[in-house]
Write an enzyme that holds these catalytic residues in place. Structure first.
Site, PDB file in Angstrom:
ATOM      1  CG  HIS A 261      -1.979   1.011   1.250  1.00 36.68           C
ATOM      2  ND1 HIS A 261      -2.066   2.006   2.207  1.00 36.68           N
ATOM      3  CD2 HIS A 261      -3.037   1.223   0.415  1.00 36.68           C
ATOM      4  CE1 HIS A 261      -3.108   2.770   1.973  1.00 36.68           C
ATOM      5  NE2 HIS A 261      -3.722   2.318   0.894  1.00 36.68           N
ATOM      6  CE  LYS A 263      -1.024   5.036  -1.679  1.00 27.66           C
ATOM      7  NZ  LYS A 263      -1.690   4.499  -0.484  1.00 27.66           N
ATOM      8  CG  ASP A 268      19.288  11.734  -9.174  1.00 19.85           C
ATOM      9  OD1 ASP A 268      19.136  10.626  -9.725  1.00 19.85           O
ATOM     10  OD2 ASP A 268      19.352  12.804  -9.805  1.00 19.85           O
ATOM     11  CG  HIS A 443      -7.125   8.518  -0.391  1.00 16.06           C
ATOM     12  ND1 HIS A 443      -5.793   8.413  -0.755  1.00 16.06           N
ATOM     13  CD2 HIS A 443      -7.572   7.229  -0.303  1.00 16.06           C
ATOM     14  CE1 HIS A 443      -5.464   7.154  -0.890  1.00 16.06           C
ATOM     15  NE2 HIS A 443      -6.514   6.395  -0.623  1.00 16.06           N
ATOM     16  CE  LYS A 445      -3.853   6.977   2.534  1.00 16.36           C
ATOM     17  NZ  LYS A 445      -5.229   6.661   2.553  1.00 16.36           N
ATOM     18  CG  ASP A 450       0.522  18.789  21.727  1.00 16.74           C
ATOM     19  OD1 ASP A 450      -0.704  18.976  21.688  1.00 16.74           O
ATOM     20  OD2 ASP A 450       1.063  17.969  22.475  1.00 16.74           O
TER      21      ASP A 450
END
Length: 525
Positions: A261, A263, A268, A443, A445, A450
């Site tokens: 899952h 990404k 470089d 979508h 996450k 604080d």
């Protein structure tokens, strides 16, 4: 007229044949046949052989004892105990079948070897820990846990740029890919042909033709509906090294439940991207599926990119036999970053594997909830919680911490939304505030706390992300991106509607019951 009718019939027949004999239909048909054979065999045994059935009852009791004594989350244990006890034959044998699968163990052993190989490149700088202790002993303790159990160090003086939408992250990714001189490594969960992927692919072709090493990996579920079978071979023709992670095969296997899952984009060795954004047009709002698509991402520059580099190489080499020369991909020591970059704070990229029995992603979230002093703000598309996460969220609210969760108002999966709704009343009762994003689907996450801490990555607040998927994220402490993420949360909050106890009471009873039932089996799927 007759000729047109014949051509129409021929075209319709062709589409029907492709549908019936397509890869997706063959895979699903094979799986259904296997499940049917198993069900028939179990039913035949239970109906015709009484003493065999009695033996299975004993076996089920043994399986239950085994499950209870495993070092697992209690909610996950309960989700298996129920089917084992209710269906003594099918439940027990199915559990044994999945536990005995060699696929997951083989990948786990390979990852252990790869982790040892990359270990020398992921050593913790003790001076950074000392600086952390002067700022926050709590974060220093989290970094120590991550070094030992997660395998990833924390870095100091890192540049991070937060993107509040995929629409903004996409052009930044394209720009950085065009600048690549040595290599481009990409690992994504979803890839679908369209404006986003086609634009990136064209640049990758150009860079590969110029001698830049391009590696591209995507999760095998894409081959079911989004990409053609054999797509890696198509990309190889352009000089792009490509592979599917865990291709979906027409055979029941537990390892196919552990999807990649993550990404990750690494360029470089000095620039990396991660976040919720996949390579499909809905993620950049070029295609509308569930209203406005709210997603986020982050770009990292500096030494912390090394962790994302090793994450990628570990996963790439799961299916490779030849040794990897990791040092050749470390950034050029003479590379100079663009002037004016605000390098500061601390950044800890990390990965989470479902095969090492260490729920790193969940522990980071719980540490933020338990250490918070003023607020914890969360954006997540799914809310399917185990007992530990439920306790952490409600306890934070009960001790006076402003705990706010932003969820989608237009869900992409109805069953996931029904399950999420089943937690609302308990959370609200404890003092957690829940908002839904009215324009469409969230979508993102993201967790902020604080004005000091933030996590941006791929890890949802659900069982799949916290227990079953391969995931990644970046933990940030006193970095400029923390303030950017919190500012984005506040802007997003203005576009949300707050959920009240009255809303929960008005929710249709059938959906309430469905949510409660689905929660019992959520850990399994």
């Amino acid at each position: 007229m007759n000729r047109d009718l014949k051509q129409l019939r021929k075209k319709t027949l062709g589409k029907l044949l492709r549908l019936v004999f397509g890869r997706t239909a063959v895979v699903m048909g094979s799986l259904m046949i296997q499940i049917g054979v198993l069900l028939w065999a179990f039913q035949w045994l239970s109906d015709n052989v009484f003493y065999v059935y009695g033996g299975f009852v004993v076996l089920s009791a043994v399986v239950v004892v085994y499950i209870l004594n495993k070092n697992q989350n209690p909610t996950y244990q309960m989700s298996w105990i129920i089917p084992v006890l209710v269906f003594p034959v099918f439940g027990a044998l199915f559990y044994i079948f999945l536990e005995a699968q060699p696929g997951s163990r083989k990948i786990a052993r390979r990852l252990e070897i790869l982790r040892e190989e990359t270990k020398p490149y992921l050593t913790q700088d003790p001076q950074v820990i000392e600086h952390l202790k002067m700022n926050s002993r709590g974060v220093a303790h989290l970094a120590s846990y991550m070094e030992v159990y997660g395998g990833y160090p924390i870095y100091e003086n890192i540049y991070a740029e937060y993107y509040p939408l995929g629409d903004e992250m996409f052009p930044a990714m394209l720009e950085e890919i065009r600048k690549a001189e040595h290599y481009i490594f990409m690992e994504f969960f979803i890839v679908e042909r369209g404006e986003m992927w086609d634009s990136i692919l064209e640049v990758l072709k150009e860079k590969a033709a110029d001698g830049v090493e391009v590696r591209f990996m995507y999760d095998g579920t894409c081959s079911l509906t989004l990409l053609p079978y054999g797509y890696p071979r198509q990309l190889e023709k352009f000089g792009i090294h490509c592979k599917e992670f865990s291709p979906v095969r027409p055979a029941l296997s537990s390892y196919q439940n552990n999807r990649d899952h993550r990404k990750i984009l690494v360029i470089d060795g000095h620039t990396a991207f991660t976040g919720g954004v996949n390579l499909a047009d809905e993620y950049i709002n070029r295609k509308e599926r569930f209203g406005h698509w709210k997603d986020t991402g982050i770009m990292i520059r500096g030494e912390a990119v090394r962790s994302f580099l090793m994450m990628f190489l570990e996963m790439w080499n799961v299916s490779e036999k030849r040794p990897e020369r990791y040092e050749r991909y470390l950034p050029d020591p003479d590379y100079s970053y663009p002037s004016g970059l605000e390098m500061g704070g601390f950044v800890m990229p990390y990965a989470d594997s479902p095969l090492d029995h260490e729920t790193v992603g969940q522990h980071v979230y719980m540490d933020i909830l338990n250490e918070s002093r003023y607020y914890v703000h969360i954006m997540t598309p799914y809310l399917i919680l185990d007992s530990d996460m439920m306790t952490a969220l409600t306890f934070a609210a009960k001790r006076g911490i402003e705990t706010i969760i932003i969820m989608p108002h237009i869900p992409d999966k109805k069953y996931a939304y029904v399950m999420a709704r089943s937690y609302y009343s308990d959370l609200l009762e404890a003092g957690v505030r829940i908002f839904e994003y009215e324009p469409g689907f969230v979508h993102a996450k993201v967790v902020t706390s604080d004005y000091e801490k933030a996590v941006v990555g791929t890890i949802n607040l659900d069982y799949r992300s916290l227990h079953l998927h391969f995931e990644c994220a970046a933990f940030l402490y006193r970095n400029r991106a923390v303030y950017q993420a919190e500012a984005d949360f506040q802007r997003t909050l203005k576009k949300c509607v707050e959920i009240t106890m009255e809303d929960c009471r008005r929710y249709p009873l059938p959906w309430k019951l469905a949510g409660k039932v689905l929660r019992l089996f959520a850990p399994l799927f």
